[in-house]
Design a protein around this motif. Structure first.
Motif, mmCIF file in Angstrom:
data_model
loop_
_atom_site.group_PDB
_atom_site.id
_atom_site.type_symbol
_atom_site.label_atom_id
_atom_site.label_comp_id
_atom_site.label_asym_id
_atom_site.label_seq_id
_atom_site.Cartn_x
_atom_site.Cartn_y
_atom_site.Cartn_z
ATOM 1 N N UNK A 76 -7.527 5.089 -6.905
ATOM 2 C CA UNK A 76 -8.460 5.923 -6.136
ATOM 3 C C UNK A 76 -7.844 7.281 -5.807
ATOM 4 N N UNK A 77 -6.556 7.292 -5.430
ATOM 5 C CA UNK A 77 -5.867 8.560 -5.119
ATOM 6 C C UNK A 77 -5.803 9.440 -6.365
ATOM 7 N N UNK A 78 -5.563 8.777 -7.522
ATOM 8 C CA UNK A 78 -5.439 9.527 -8.774
ATOM 9 C C UNK A 78 -6.785 10.008 -9.307
ATOM 10 N N UNK A 79 -7.859 9.610 -8.643
ATOM 11 C CA UNK A 79 -9.183 10.076 -9.063
ATOM 12 C C UNK A 79 -9.811 9.228 -10.160
ATOM 13 N N UNK A 80 -9.196 8.077 -10.440
ATOM 14 C CA UNK A 80 -9.770 7.178 -11.451
ATOM 15 C C UNK A 80 -10.940 6.410 -10.841
ATOM 16 N N UNK A 81 -11.832 5.947 -11.711
ATOM 17 C CA UNK A 81 -13.002 5.219 -11.230
ATOM 18 C C UNK A 81 -12.566 3.824 -10.758
ATOM 19 N N UNK A 82 -12.961 3.476 -9.540
ATOM 20 C CA UNK A 82 -12.599 2.163 -8.988
ATOM 21 C C UNK A 82 -13.835 1.496 -8.388
ATOM 22 N N UNK A 83 -13.859 0.155 -8.355
ATOM 23 C CA UNK A 83 -14.982 -0.514 -7.687
ATOM 24 C C UNK A 83 -14.982 -0.173 -6.198
ATOM 25 N N UNK A 84 -16.184 -0.084 -5.636
ATOM 26 C CA UNK A 84 -16.303 0.283 -4.222
ATOM 27 C C UNK A 84 -17.532 1.143 -4.029
ATOM 28 N N UNK B 245 -4.759 -5.364 -5.334
ATOM 29 C CA UNK B 245 -3.622 -4.506 -5.700
ATOM 30 C C UNK B 245 -4.002 -3.470 -6.759
ATOM 31 N N UNK B 246 -3.545 -2.266 -6.567
ATOM 32 C CA UNK B 246 -3.752 -1.208 -7.554
ATOM 33 C C UNK B 246 -4.947 -0.295 -7.300
ATOM 34 N N UNK B 247 -5.901 -0.765 -6.502
ATOM 35 C CA UNK B 247 -7.116 0.037 -6.276
ATOM 36 C C UNK B 247 -6.814 1.355 -5.570
ATOM 37 N N UNK B 248 -5.988 1.289 -4.526
ATOM 38 C CA UNK B 248 -5.691 2.500 -3.761
ATOM 39 C C UNK B 248 -5.011 3.536 -4.653
ATOM 40 N N UNK B 249 -4.051 3.066 -5.449
ATOM 41 C CA UNK B 249 -3.340 3.971 -6.363
ATOM 42 C C UNK B 249 -4.326 4.706 -7.280
ATOM 43 N N UNK C 211 1.071 6.764 -6.852
ATOM 44 C CA UNK C 211 -0.028 7.696 -7.154
ATOM 45 C C UNK C 211 0.412 9.138 -6.978
ATOM 46 N N UNK C 212 1.278 9.372 -5.976
ATOM 47 C CA UNK C 212 1.707 10.741 -5.652
ATOM 48 C C UNK C 212 2.502 11.382 -6.780
ATOM 49 N N UNK D 31 0.836 -1.208 0.000
ATOM 50 C CA UNK D 31 0.000 0.000 0.000
ATOM 51 C C UNK D 31 0.871 1.259 0.000
ATOM 52 N N UNK D 32 2.002 1.207 0.727
ATOM 53 C CA UNK D 32 2.936 2.342 0.746
ATOM 54 C C UNK D 32 3.439 2.627 -0.664
ATOM 55 N N UNK D 33 3.768 1.557 -1.402
ATOM 56 C CA UNK D 33 4.251 1.726 -2.787
ATOM 57 C C UNK D 33 3.163 2.306 -3.690
ATOM 58 N N UNK D 34 1.921 1.880 -3.464
ATOM 59 C CA UNK D 34 0.816 2.417 -4.270
ATOM 60 C C UNK D 34 0.640 3.916 -4.027
ATOM 61 N N UNK D 35 0.813 4.321 -2.771
ATOM 62 C CA UNK D 35 0.669 5.751 -2.442
ATOM 63 C C UNK D 35 1.772 6.561 -3.129
ATOM 64 N N UNK D 36 3.026 6.064 -3.052
ATOM 65 C CA UNK D 36 4.150 6.750 -3.701
ATOM 66 C C UNK D 36 3.914 6.865 -5.196
#
Lengths: 273, 273
Positions: A256-264, A250-254, A38-39, A31-36
């Motif tokens: 979501x941060x970028x504002x892309x449409x994700x399931x949820x 994997x990949x959903x959080x990234x 996306x950032x 999750x840390x890598x996904x945040x980096x």
């Protein structure tokens, strides 16, 4: 006004339910890598919160910390409990900070018990100047559920959601909240059919209330119903949206941060996602 | 107005100078027992602070954290340093809390970086309501040297002494400070003859200044001269006395808390000990 995203890593996602005081370090690292990742394209600031899962909840339950001084324990036990629960609360934080830093995120933990003063379990006063300065300097603040001192009941527990609500209130003048992302271990808020409800807003909340109440996705700090009701208030008041997504995918959080449409599930003040 | 004693356990006393990140747990455990023992007859509240010794100082020096954003490091290194130094700062705290609780002291750590906001390395704003509530409820607050965010330089280091000064200021309306006890690894402030100076006050400070400057008892956060000068200001302004005693001698801390005469240096606004 700058943009801000708040991410909560759910306690049940990042800790092992079966083994007390055991973090799922592999999940935290991913999750840390996904945040980096996306950032790199997300043009806004980030605050991270994490739940306590198998770390905080058992000690808090044992000492009835939530009840403060009104619990039935002896004063000696109450005081020992405050010390122990406050100590345990920040132990998982150390592990999360380690993985965030390894991934390249300059995270600094802020202790809710040190910057929030409660009354009747609500944030009475708070001090967010250090967090504002940290955000300004590109530091990523990390918060967590903690023992918070309370005017009425001496002390109590502030869940990560409640801490996030305090931060939203304290930062509302300086930031526009892009989204608050609850990254848990379900596919969203489940309806009566067992499927994630795509959008919850004022228009459909009353209809789906019952289904939420019977969902399996509950937690010790009030359950999914409470979480959705509080989120809806926040979405309306601060014109933001709350996403509830599955952090196991994997990949959903990234995305979501970028504002892309994700399931949820999206909790919003309007019908738009 | 209630009475209060502030105790600082020196970093060089409770950590191993030769081995980084190694606490002297036996010493901490003994001092914890002395505090409990003294508290049986001492009718006042207690706040405990601890230095960082071999924990904080090497990381802080490596990343020039004291200089904040004006250091010569790259931004990436600076940010990594803030995260790392803030993380290390509270590691020793966990060990101190453990031993205090084992001895029966309901200690709760308060993070200076979360309740102090600095400007030019001075406490600009601070939030002590949670600490006040904790004291009222018989909880023993524990503080330490920490990374503190700073309006001018982004961030910096707040030594335990500086944190104690902020607490004295923040609690002056509610408490009368019996004494501030610096429990270190020297017999007090040494004079030119190598012996501890019994009393330092405004009358003799100018005479003994030079001797203090050349004392071996220095530390990275400004040295003994700075410590004595700051203490003298505090003693005058808040009508308290500062004791500098040797924590290596068993029993001294206990007696000092109880107000008994102990070998060491007293910094006072008058000639009385």
């Amino acid at each position: 006004v700058e943009k801000l995203t708040i991410i909560k890593l759910g306690g049940s996602l990042i800790t092992d339910k079966k083994t007390p005081l055991k973090a799922r370090e592999g999940v935290i690292a991913r999750l840390a890598k996904e945040i980096v990742s996306a950032a790199k394209t997300y043009r806004g600031k980030i605050i991270i919160g994490h739940g306590s899962g198998s770390f905080g909840h058992s000690a808090a339950a044992k000492y009835q910390t939530q009840k403060g001084l009104s619990s039935s324990l002896s004063l000696r036990k109450k005081l020992q409990g405050v010390s122990e629960v406050a100590d345990v609360a920040s132990r998982l934080t150390k592990i999360v900070v380690k993985h965030l830093r390894r991934a390249g995120i300059p995270a600094v933990a802020f202790a809710p018990g040190s910057f929030i003063y409660a009354d009747k379990q609500k944030g009475k006063r708070f001090f967010v100047e250090p967090i504002k300065e940290a955000l300004k300097r590109e530091v990523v603040p990390l918060v967590y559920g903690d023992v918070v001192f309370d005017k009425s009941q001496g002390y109590g527990i502030f869940s990560t959601e409640k801490v996030i609500n305090v931060l939203v209130k304290g930062l509302a003048k300086d930031y526009q909240f892009d989204r608050i992302i609850y990254c848990g271990d379900t596919n969203g808020v489940y309806g009566a059919d067992g499927k994630a409800i795509p959008v919850i807003n004022s228009a459909n909340f009353s209809k789906i209330k019952k289904a939420i109440g019977i969902s399996g996705a509950t937690d010790v700090t009030g359950g999914m119903y409470h979480k959705v009701a509080e989120s809806l208030k926040l979405a309306k008041k601060y014109k933001t949206r709350i996403l509830i997504i599955n952090g196991k995918t994997p990949g959903l959080l990234k995305k979501a941060i970028q504002g892309k449409k994700v399931p949820g599930t999206v909790i919003n003040s309007s019908m738009n996602r």
